[in-house]
Design a protein around this motif. Structure first.
Motif, short mmCIF file in Angstrom:
data_model
loop_
_atom_site.label_atom_id
_atom_site.label_comp_id
_atom_site.label_asym_id
_atom_site.label_seq_id
_atom_site.Cartn_x
_atom_site.Cartn_y
_atom_site.Cartn_z
N ASP A 1 5.54 15.58 -4.76
CA ASP A 1 6.06 14.40 -4.94
C ASP A 1 6.09 14.10 -3.59
O ASP A 1 7.04 12.78 -3.41
CB ASP A 1 7.07 14.05 -5.94
N TYR A 2 5.52 14.27 -2.64
CA TYR A 2 5.63 13.81 -1.28
C TYR A 2 4.37 12.62 -1.06
O TYR A 2 3.62 12.90 -1.47
CB TYR A 2 5.42 14.70 -0.13
N ALA A 3 4.83 11.64 -0.39
CA ALA A 3 3.99 10.49 -0.19
C ALA A 3 2.95 11.27 0.93
O ALA A 3 3.32 12.05 1.91
CB ALA A 3 4.53 9.27 0.44
N TYR A 4 1.98 10.93 0.59
CA TYR A 4 0.70 11.75 1.85
C TYR A 4 -0.37 10.66 2.07
O TYR A 4 -0.88 10.08 1.20
CB TYR A 4 -0.02 12.99 0.70
N ILE A 5 -0.55 10.59 3.36
CA ILE A 5 -1.54 9.62 3.90
C ILE A 5 -2.71 10.53 4.41
O ILE A 5 -2.71 11.33 5.38
CB ILE A 5 -1.14 9.00 5.07
N ASN A 6 -3.64 10.39 3.64
CA ASN A 6 -5.06 11.24 4.04
C ASN A 6 -6.00 10.52 4.82
O ASN A 6 -7.15 10.01 4.42
CB ASN A 6 -5.68 11.47 2.62
N HIS A 7 -5.66 10.52 6.21
CA HIS A 7 -6.38 9.89 7.09
C HIS A 7 -7.50 10.51 7.34
O HIS A 7 -8.64 10.15 8.10
CB HIS A 7 -5.69 9.63 8.40
N TRP A 8 -7.85 11.74 6.86
CA TRP A 8 -9.09 12.55 7.34
C TRP A 8 -10.32 11.75 6.56
O TRP A 8 -11.54 12.07 7.21
CB TRP A 8 -9.06 13.96 6.72
N THR A 9 -10.08 10.97 5.63
CA THR A 9 -11.25 10.37 5.04
C THR A 9 -12.04 9.22 5.88
O THR A 9 -13.28 9.03 5.80
CB THR A 9 -10.95 9.33 3.94
N SER A 10 -11.53 8.99 6.99
CA SER A 10 -11.90 7.98 8.07
C SER A 10 -12.40 8.75 9.09
O SER A 10 -13.16 8.14 10.08
CB SER A 10 -11.06 7.01 8.47
N VAL B 1 13.23 9.08 2.72
CA VAL B 1 11.85 9.41 2.30
C VAL B 1 11.11 10.15 3.35
O VAL B 1 11.00 9.67 4.66
CB VAL B 1 11.17 8.16 1.69
N LEU B 2 10.48 11.34 2.86
CA LEU B 2 9.50 12.12 3.87
C LEU B 2 8.20 11.88 3.55
O LEU B 2 7.78 12.07 2.32
CB LEU B 2 10.04 13.57 3.92
N VAL B 3 7.41 11.11 4.42
CA VAL B 3 6.11 10.91 4.20
C VAL B 3 4.96 11.96 5.06
O VAL B 3 5.47 12.00 6.17
CB VAL B 3 5.50 9.46 4.62
N LEU B 4 4.14 12.69 4.53
CA LEU B 4 3.50 13.55 5.01
C LEU B 4 1.96 13.14 5.52
O LEU B 4 1.37 12.24 4.60
CB LEU B 4 3.06 14.80 4.31
N HIS B 5 1.31 13.53 6.62
CA HIS B 5 0.03 13.39 7.07
C HIS B 5 -0.61 14.51 8.00
O HIS B 5 0.24 14.95 8.52
CB HIS B 5 -0.17 11.68 7.62
N PRO B 6 -1.79 14.96 7.53
CA PRO B 6 -2.26 16.18 8.41
C PRO B 6 -2.46 16.09 9.55
O PRO B 6 -2.54 14.86 10.07
CB PRO B 6 -3.76 16.36 7.38
N SER B 7 -2.59 17.22 10.21
CA SER B 7 -3.06 17.09 11.51
C SER B 7 -4.65 16.53 11.79
O SER B 7 -5.15 16.47 10.84
CB SER B 7 -2.81 18.64 12.33
N GLN B 8 -4.94 16.28 12.82
CA GLN B 8 -6.23 15.82 13.27
C GLN B 8 -7.32 16.83 12.82
O GLN B 8 -7.07 18.07 13.00
CB GLN B 8 -6.50 15.18 14.73
N PRO B 9 -8.39 16.44 12.26
CA PRO B 9 -9.50 17.49 12.28
C PRO B 9 -10.30 18.13 13.54
O PRO B 9 -10.02 17.30 14.65
CB PRO B 9 -10.83 16.55 11.50
N ASN C 1 0.89 -1.17 -0.09
CA ASN C 1 -0.15 0.07 -0.11
C ASN C 1 0.81 1.14 0.00
O ASN C 1 0.41 2.54 0.09
CB ASN C 1 -0.96 0.07 1.17
N MET C 2 2.02 1.07 -0.04
CA MET C 2 2.87 2.16 0.12
C MET C 2 3.10 3.22 -1.21
O MET C 2 2.92 2.34 -2.25
CB MET C 2 4.16 1.97 0.66
N ASP C 3 3.55 4.07 -1.11
CA ASP C 3 3.81 4.87 -2.51
C ASP C 3 5.41 4.15 -2.93
O ASP C 3 6.11 3.67 -2.02
CB ASP C 3 4.32 6.48 -2.33
N GLU C 4 5.58 4.37 -4.31
CA GLU C 4 6.98 3.94 -4.92
C GLU C 4 8.00 4.08 -4.19
O GLU C 4 8.80 3.22 -3.98
CB GLU C 4 6.78 4.17 -6.29
#
Length: 261
Positions: A214-223, A184-192, A69-72
């Protein structure tokens, strides 16, 4: 008198013969003693070589399914370190939100990563105070291969402009790759947060920035529940930090990226 000389001569000859055979016997015994020592030494050398190979290969795990499931770039990093028998050093960094909950999302993720990847992975956690400007002061000299970063976007609200945040993230990545070239730097947003206003625009901008650079980004907000949904409050403390329920949800989304089922 002659008999005495003859007897003495025979005695000398007999002594010489006895000494000669004693020498041969001693040499034979000596060879028998040394042979096992050399054998044991050779065996020990073989065992040392085998042990060295085992130490190197101990870190190898079957990661093909785990990294699906990771970015390349992240996948390539995991594969490269694994094939070389090297451990992979990970840093989970962000605001105090990573420690909020019992336990926080960072501790939950750390436990899951170490369980899935065993000795292959080493995980550190760093809670950062202040805005994204504080990222410039983070010590990366330990040589991290991957950093999972929550770039302090909520802490920047009303203090640090979107463009400045972007500069801080780029400078942070430069510091990271100065230590480990292929890091590698992987970003994800702060909490809603409930009733978010301008903060929503900041989160959208962060996602666009990740795509642009081109940063890997985990969009956990969708959950998470929407920011105008009262249910969101069930996942947060009164201060807007994730409670245990929120930390669990957040951690599960991060785990889904790093550990494919």
């Amino acid at each position: 008198m002659k008999l005495y000389k003859i007897g003495a001569l025979l005695a000398v000859i007999i002594c010489i013969i006895i000494l000669f055979f004693s020498y041969l016997t001693w040499q034979d015994k000596l060879e028998n003693v040394l042979a096992p020592v050399e054998s044991v030494s050779a065996e020990n050398d073989d065992q040392k070589e085998d042990k060295t190979e085992e130490v190197k290969s101990d870190k190898k795990v079957n990661i093909d399914a785990l990294i699906a499931n990771m970015d390349e770039p992240s996948q390539n990093l995991f594969v490269e370190r694994n094939e070389n028998g090297e451990s992979l050093k990970v840093l989970i960094a962000g605001s105090a939100a990573l420690e909020s909950g019992d336990p926080g999302y960072a501790e939950r993720l750390q436990a899951s990563l170490e369980e899935a990847y065993a000795d292959f992975i080493e995980v550190d956690i760093l809670s950062i105070e202040g805005t994204s400007e504080s990222l410039l002061d983070v010590d990366l000299s330990s040589g991290y291969d991957l950093v999972l970063l929550e770039p302090m976007t909520l802490m920047n609200n009303g203090i640090v402009a979107i463009e400045q945040e972007r500069e801080h993230i780029n400078e942070f990545r430069d510091k990271l790759t100065d230590q480990v070239e292929d890091a590698v730097l992987v970003l994800h947003p702060s909490q809603p947060i409930y009733g978010a206003g301008y903060y929503l625009a900041q989160i959208v901008a962060l996602k666009e920035f990740a795509q642009l650079y081109d940063y890997a980004y985990i969009n956990h907000w969708t959950s998470w529940p929407d920011t105008d949904n009262e249910v969101l409050k069930d996942h947060l403390t009164e201060d807007g930090l994730p409670n245990s329920k929120g930390a669990e949800l957040w951690a599960e989304e991060l785990e889904a990226y790093f550990i494919a089922n």
